[in-house]
Scaffold this active site. Structure first.
Site, PDB file in Angstrom:
ATOM      1  N   GLU A 269       2.176 -24.204   0.349  1.00  0.00           N
ATOM      2  CA  GLU A 269       0.950 -23.396   0.279  1.00  0.00           C
ATOM      3  C   GLU A 269       0.884 -22.442   1.474  1.00  0.00           C
ATOM      4  O   GLU A 269       0.477 -21.289   1.341  1.00  0.00           O
ATOM      5  CB  GLU A 269      -0.299 -24.285   0.231  1.00  0.00           C
ATOM      6  CG  GLU A 269      -0.413 -25.135  -1.024  1.00  0.00           C
ATOM      7  CD  GLU A 269      -0.298 -24.336  -2.318  1.00  0.00           C
ATOM      8  OE1 GLU A 269      -0.836 -23.225  -2.391  1.00  0.00           O
ATOM      9  OE2 GLU A 269       0.355 -24.835  -3.262  1.00  0.00           O
ATOM     10  N   TRP A 272       2.882 -19.687   0.504  1.00  0.00           N
ATOM     11  CA  TRP A 272       2.223 -18.666  -0.332  1.00  0.00           C
ATOM     12  C   TRP A 272       1.509 -17.640   0.553  1.00  0.00           C
ATOM     13  O   TRP A 272       1.459 -16.458   0.245  1.00  0.00           O
ATOM     14  CB  TRP A 272       1.210 -19.322  -1.294  1.00  0.00           C
ATOM     15  CG  TRP A 272       1.840 -19.723  -2.591  1.00  0.00           C
ATOM     16  CD1 TRP A 272       2.226 -20.980  -2.952  1.00  0.00           C
ATOM     17  CD2 TRP A 272       2.175 -18.865  -3.697  1.00  0.00           C
ATOM     18  NE1 TRP A 272       2.774 -20.954  -4.215  1.00  0.00           N
ATOM     19  CE2 TRP A 272       2.745 -19.673  -4.702  1.00  0.00           C
ATOM     20  CE3 TRP A 272       2.043 -17.497  -3.944  1.00  0.00           C
ATOM     21  CZ2 TRP A 272       3.193 -19.161  -5.925  1.00  0.00           C
ATOM     22  CZ3 TRP A 272       2.490 -16.975  -5.163  1.00  0.00           C
ATOM     23  CH2 TRP A 272       3.055 -17.801  -6.131  1.00  0.00           C
ATOM     24  N   TRP A 300     -10.557  -1.155 -17.986  1.00  0.00           N
ATOM     25  CA  TRP A 300     -11.555  -2.112 -17.489  1.00  0.00           C
ATOM     26  C   TRP A 300     -12.940  -1.712 -17.985  1.00  0.00           C
ATOM     27  O   TRP A 300     -13.219  -0.525 -18.148  1.00  0.00           O
ATOM     28  CB  TRP A 300     -11.554  -2.143 -15.953  1.00  0.00           C
ATOM     29  CG  TRP A 300     -10.256  -2.539 -15.340  1.00  0.00           C
ATOM     30  CD1 TRP A 300      -9.396  -1.738 -14.646  1.00  0.00           C
ATOM     31  CD2 TRP A 300      -9.643  -3.839 -15.368  1.00  0.00           C
ATOM     32  NE1 TRP A 300      -8.290  -2.453 -14.229  1.00  0.00           N
ATOM     33  CE2 TRP A 300      -8.418  -3.746 -14.665  1.00  0.00           C
ATOM     34  CE3 TRP A 300      -9.995  -5.071 -15.919  1.00  0.00           C
ATOM     35  CZ2 TRP A 300      -7.558  -4.831 -14.487  1.00  0.00           C
ATOM     36  CZ3 TRP A 300      -9.137  -6.153 -15.737  1.00  0.00           C
ATOM     37  CH2 TRP A 300      -7.936  -6.023 -15.031  1.00  0.00           C
ATOM     38  N   ASN A 335      -9.578 -23.405  -4.208  1.00  0.00           N
ATOM     39  CA  ASN A 335      -8.552 -22.567  -4.832  1.00  0.00           C
ATOM     40  C   ASN A 335      -8.582 -22.626  -6.357  1.00  0.00           C
ATOM     41  O   ASN A 335      -8.467 -21.603  -7.032  1.00  0.00           O
ATOM     42  CB  ASN A 335      -7.167 -22.967  -4.319  1.00  0.00           C
ATOM     43  CG  ASN A 335      -6.081 -22.100  -4.921  1.00  0.00           C
ATOM     44  OD1 ASN A 335      -6.087 -20.885  -4.766  1.00  0.00           O
ATOM     45  ND2 ASN A 335      -5.156 -22.711  -5.652  1.00  0.00           N
ATOM     46  N   TRP A 353     -10.281  -6.163 -11.319  1.00  0.00           N
ATOM     47  CA  TRP A 353     -10.088  -7.177 -10.273  1.00  0.00           C
ATOM     48  C   TRP A 353     -10.550  -6.673  -8.908  1.00  0.00           C
ATOM     49  O   TRP A 353     -10.941  -7.455  -8.039  1.00  0.00           O
ATOM     50  CB  TRP A 353      -8.623  -7.629 -10.208  1.00  0.00           C
ATOM     51  CG  TRP A 353      -7.633  -6.525  -9.868  1.00  0.00           C
ATOM     52  CD1 TRP A 353      -6.977  -5.721 -10.738  1.00  0.00           C
ATOM     53  CD2 TRP A 353      -7.207  -6.121  -8.559  1.00  0.00           C
ATOM     54  NE1 TRP A 353      -6.166  -4.835 -10.069  1.00  0.00           N
ATOM     55  CE2 TRP A 353      -6.281  -5.059  -8.726  1.00  0.00           C
ATOM     56  CE3 TRP A 353      -7.491  -6.544  -7.266  1.00  0.00           C
ATOM     57  CZ2 TRP A 353      -5.659  -4.414  -7.654  1.00  0.00           C
ATOM     58  CZ3 TRP A 353      -6.871  -5.909  -6.193  1.00  0.00           C
ATOM     59  CH2 TRP A 353      -5.970  -4.855  -6.390  1.00  0.00           C
ATOM     60  N   TRP A 376      -6.075 -12.090  -6.229  1.00  0.00           N
ATOM     61  CA  TRP A 376      -6.712 -11.367  -7.342  1.00  0.00           C
ATOM     62  C   TRP A 376      -5.673 -10.767  -8.273  1.00  0.00           C
ATOM     63  O   TRP A 376      -5.790 -10.850  -9.487  1.00  0.00           O
ATOM     64  CB  TRP A 376      -7.674 -10.300  -6.807  1.00  0.00           C
ATOM     65  CG  TRP A 376      -9.006 -10.910  -6.537  1.00  0.00           C
ATOM     66  CD1 TRP A 376      -9.475 -11.369  -5.335  1.00  0.00           C
ATOM     67  CD2 TRP A 376     -10.033 -11.199  -7.507  1.00  0.00           C
ATOM     68  NE1 TRP A 376     -10.723 -11.914  -5.496  1.00  0.00           N
ATOM     69  CE2 TRP A 376     -11.101 -11.817  -6.814  1.00  0.00           C
ATOM     70  CE3 TRP A 376     -10.160 -10.994  -8.870  1.00  0.00           C
ATOM     71  CZ2 TRP A 376     -12.270 -12.235  -7.453  1.00  0.00           C
ATOM     72  CZ3 TRP A 376     -11.324 -11.405  -9.509  1.00  0.00           C
ATOM     73  CH2 TRP A 376     -12.363 -12.015  -8.803  1.00  0.00           C
TER      74      TRP A 376
END
Ligand SMILES: Cc1cc2nc3c(=O)[nH]c(=O)nc-3n(C[C@H](O)[C@H](O)[C@H](O)COP(=O)(O)OP(=O)(O)OC[C@H]3O[C@@H](n4cnc5c(N)ncnc54)[C@H](O)[C@@H]3O)c2cc1C
Length: 467
Positions: A269, A272, A300, A335, A353, A376
């Site tokens: 993690e 990440w 959108w 998360n 987003w 996102w």
């Protein structure tokens, strides 16, 4: 007395394991620690994150004070102010830990050239990552990695560095301190639940790490997707402001923990996070533009009422609403529920987003230039190594699976506390008797859903297929 040196603190509000600070100490020169509230370079912090930073700055100033140093605070154009400070103090060198947003890189490059032209030094370090993003290259393509797993494998193969340091108890101050503006006023946390939850600053970060090892590390790999209770480290705001380094976290895992499933998962993690910064460096427009170009023409919806309902936690989907209210009351969101809430906005509501990214930026204590945009884009399906577009989280199933007894949902949507069983994630499916026994009148005590899941899912798939 010899010429002083400047340590420019930015996103590294700690004294231990701080390569720039350690290098300044090694120079044996008097040290001037500086923080510039940069109004010209880097994205201005949102409300919650700014509260965190200002509280953390006070902690940093206190820790420096005990070592005989004064934190100089100035607000304005980072480049201009640093040049002025160097001239004012006649500093020989400026040390800093690198930042990776495009304009902060440009600012540091300009400062470095200016220092060189003026027979001084500017020295950057890797302070908040394991590697500078240009160090890890895909040997097959000769370019950067676009997918997390091979990237992280390459990092592990390169050997994660562990650059730790502890500053001495007393440090050499300059003969004369330059003027400092007052540090930003200490202010109350922007949300009611925050003071009890968080302690910004290096000490708070180390305490959080200890608490994680004590309470939640064992079983992390299995439990980390459960939003009810404390199942993860909650180190993200501390990492965001550099109050603890990834290298310190790695070292603290030690050999015993690192070789476990929980240890590997936890470290990945942190990986990440490393990958998000890597992407930000290689795709400098990541906070504003889709990494997959084709999404730039995505139709959108302009739906301000739906956006507002999402922000206020009033979509009628309990797990989404609980997530948005967790954000509002604690400055944090688990998360798993970040993914659910972000998927709901971008897929069920088909809202850009970037709207969600901006709201998270405003409300999250850990609002991070790399992690937020990457998270996102990943969820919306337009990022590198992103969730495929057809992966549309079903907020009812997600709730039932990851919050099986409704602990999380009931904490943040207490009006649903008297509902039991699976129906808590779809109150509109409950019989009128069940609802009235639970004291709920739909659309009075709790909103009816603003879109129907099946209809929204079909609509999203149609649009994505067309793309
Ligand atoms: C839409 C969306 C927005 C996000 N915005 C942010 C943000 O602004 N700031 C932020 O720090 N994280 C963000 N994340 C990533 C992740 O949700 C948080 O880092 C994590 O929830 C923080 O909780 P923790 O510290 O308890 O994590 P732990 O599970 O304990 O993980 C330890 C650390 O690893 C890093 N990490 C964990 N998961 C991720 C991830 N998916 N991506 C990148 N780094 C990760 C964080 O630094 C975290 O503190 C976002 C994710 C999504 C889906």
């Amino acid at each position: 007395m010899s010429q002083p040196v400047i340590v420019w603190f930015r996103q590294d509000l700690r004294l231990n394991d701080n390569p720039a600070f350690a290098a300044a100490i090694q120079s044996n020169a008097p040290i001037i620690p500086v923080f510039v509230d940069d109004t010209a370079y880097g994205r201005a912090a949102g409300t919650t994150s700014l509260w965190w930073r200002n509280t953390s700055l006070r902690a940093l100033a206190g820790d420096l004070k005990t070592r005989g140093l004064t934190l100089i605070y100035r607000k304005g154009d980072g480049l201009a102010l640093m040049r002025a400070l160097v001239e004012e103090t006649n500093a020989a060198t400026v040390f800093w830990n690198r930042q990776y947003e495009k304009d902060t890189i440009a600012r540091d490059t300009q400062l470095k050239s200016w220092l060189k032209e003026n027979n001084r030094n500017g020295v950057g370090h890797v302070g908040n990552l394991f590697f500078d993003p240009w160090q890890i290259i895909n040997k097959n393509s000769g370019s950067h990695y676009k997918v997390f797993s091979p990237f992280w494998k390459a990092c592990l193969q390169a050997g994660l560095p562990c650059d730790l340091s502890v500053p001495p108890a007393q440090l050499t101050a300059p003969e004369q301190w330059p003027e400092s503006q007052p540090l930003p006023e200490a202010s109350a946390a922007p949300a009611t639940g925050m003071d009890a939850l968080w302690q910004p600053g290096e000490r708070g970060a180390l305490k959080m790490l200890d608490m994680f090892f004590e309470n939640s590390f064992d079983g992390y790999a299995d439990n980390r997707d459960t939003p009810g209770g404390v199942t993860t480290s909650r180190l993200s705001p501390h990492l965001r402001w550099g109050e603890i380094s990834p290298q310190r976290i790695y070292a603290s895992l030690g050999e015993e923990r690192i070789d476990t499933n929980d240890g590997r998962k936890f470290l990945s993690e942190i990986g990440w996070r490393e990958f998000s910064y890597y992407l930000l460096y290689h795709y400098p427009d990541m906070p504003e533009r889709c990494l997959q170009q084709k999404f730039e023409t995505f139709p959108w919806r302009d739906a301000p009422e739906d956006l507002e309902a999402w922000k206020q936690g009033r979509t009628g989907y309990p797990i989404v609403d609980a997530a948005m209210r967790e954000l509002a009351t604690t400055g944090f969101m688990h998360n798993r529920t970040r993914m659910i809430a972000a998927s709901f906005l971008t897929k069920h509501l088909l809202i850009d987003w970037r709207e969600g990214e901006r709201w998270f930026w405003e409300c999250l204590a850990d609002a991070d230039p790399a992690n937020n945009a990457a998270g996102w884009q990943w969820t919306a399906g337009c990022g590198a190594d992103a969730a495929p577009y057809f992966r549309i989280f079903n907020p009812i199933i997600q709730g039932r699976k990851f919050d099986p007894d409704g602990t999380y949902t009931k904490t943040y949507a207490p009006e649903l506390a008297n509902l039991t069983g699976k129906v808590i994630f779809a109150p509109w499916e409950a019989s009128s008797d069940t609802l009235s026994d639970a004291g709920i009148s739909l659309d009075v005590d709790y909103p009816a859903p603003i879109v129907k899941h099946e209809t929204a899912r079909a609509r999203a798939l149609d649009v994505f297929h067309a793309l």
